[in-house]
Design an enzyme around this catalytic site. Structure first.
Site, PDB file in Angstrom:
ATOM      1  N   PRO A 146       0.816  -1.214   0.000  1.00 49.59           N
ATOM      2  CA  PRO A 146       0.000   0.000   0.000  1.00 49.59           C
ATOM      3  C   PRO A 146       0.851   1.266   0.000  1.00 49.59           C
ATOM      4  O   PRO A 146       1.933   1.311   0.577  1.00 49.59           O
ATOM      5  CB  PRO A 146      -0.797  -0.123   1.302  1.00 49.59           C
ATOM      6  CG  PRO A 146      -0.826  -1.583   1.597  1.00 49.59           C
ATOM      7  CD  PRO A 146       0.493  -2.095   1.123  1.00 49.59           C
ATOM      8  N   GLU A 147       0.328   2.270  -0.662  1.00 45.25           N
ATOM      9  CA  GLU A 147       0.982   3.575  -0.680  1.00 45.25           C
ATOM     10  C   GLU A 147       0.489   4.385   0.521  1.00 45.25           C
ATOM     11  O   GLU A 147      -0.453   4.021   1.218  1.00 45.25           O
ATOM     12  CB  GLU A 147       0.637   4.295  -1.979  1.00 45.25           C
ATOM     13  CG  GLU A 147       0.783   3.446  -3.222  1.00 45.25           C
ATOM     14  CD  GLU A 147       2.147   3.553  -3.878  1.00 45.25           C
ATOM     15  OE1 GLU A 147       2.792   4.601  -3.780  1.00 45.25           O
ATOM     16  OE2 GLU A 147       2.553   2.563  -4.517  1.00 45.25           O
TER      17      GLU A 147
END
Length: 252
Positions: A2-3
């Site tokens: 995930p960013e």
């Protein structure tokens, strides 16, 4: 993985569901903390730090989690069926009278003193979506190793926290350089910091599947700026995308 925008969204969901409420259920399904009981304690807040989640709990405790590739926190209303994965994938359950937060496939889950949070996030650079954001420090960190490829420098969370593989490619596109260009050769390198900040802020209010992307995942499709076909190659075993016409520097 995930960013920073995805982690920010997860923190907001958890904070909305849990903050200010007393825990009526606590189940940490990792051997080291399996006997820990947090019931009766109030959740104070849930804060993102780069790609880390810090759930602060009454009594000076913090539940630290990291999603990495496959982890996820799901929030369910009381009585709602859990559907985020199989039971054996559940690593944490935090329940209140109204909501239950369930952590699936969490590769990192640990309970520590809030005063010791620096042990798990103190190495991170300025958080692109956090109150500690400092563009000058982020730029200084990026330029500390001028021979390092831009893409690698952006992914190093010690330089600035929150950029993942997607926004690595997108940041380089906006800055008009390829991810393989040495960071010390980037014209006006502050563009990297400005672009990364712009991208994460623009996407943090959008669900992950609705990001507006310029080049990532668009191999063979026309560049939105010049219509040249977007190319892809691996950088450090991660798919990387760029426009060979708009972005200056070596190709992968």
């Amino acid at each position: 993985m995930p960013e920073g925008d995805t982690v920010w969204q997860a923190a907001r969901r958890l904070h909305t569901a849990l903050a200010g409420c007393v825990l009526t259920r606590s189940d940490l399904r990792v051997p080291r903390f399996a006997t820990a009981d947090l019931t009766g304690r109030t959740v104070l807040d849930v804060t993102p730090r780069g790609k880390h989640l810090l759930t602060r709990i009454e009594g000076g405790l913090t539940l630290h989690s990291h999603l990495r590739m496959d982890g996820a926190w799901k929030v369910y209303a009381a009585g709602e069926r859990w559907r985020g994965g199989a039971d054996h994938q559940i690593r944490a359950v935090l329940g209140t009278a109204e909501n239950t937060a369930v952590g699936y496939r969490l590769p990192v889950l640990e309970l520590l003193r809030t005063s010791e949070e620096a042990k798990v996030v103190g190495h991170l650079g300025p958080d692109l979506l956090g109150p500690d954001w400092d563009p000058a420090t982020a730029l200084r960190n990026l330029l500390a190793d001028p021979g390092r490829p831009v893409g690698e420098a952006l992914l190093d969370q010690r330089n600035l926290a929150g950029v993942g593989n997607i926004f690595k490619s997108e940041t380089c596109f906006l800055a008009r350089v390829t991810p393989w260009l040495p960071v010390g050769e980037v014209p006006s390198p502050q563009r990297l910091v400005t672009a990364a900040k712009k991208l994460l802020e623009a996407n943090r209010e959008r669900p992950g599947g609705q990001r507006r992307l310029y080049v990532y995942g668009r191999a063979g499709r026309p560049c939105p700026r010049c219509r040249t076909a977007v190319r892809t190659a691996d950088q450090d075993n991660r798919p990387t995308y760029w426009c060979p016409h708009c972005q200056s520097g070596p190709a992968g």
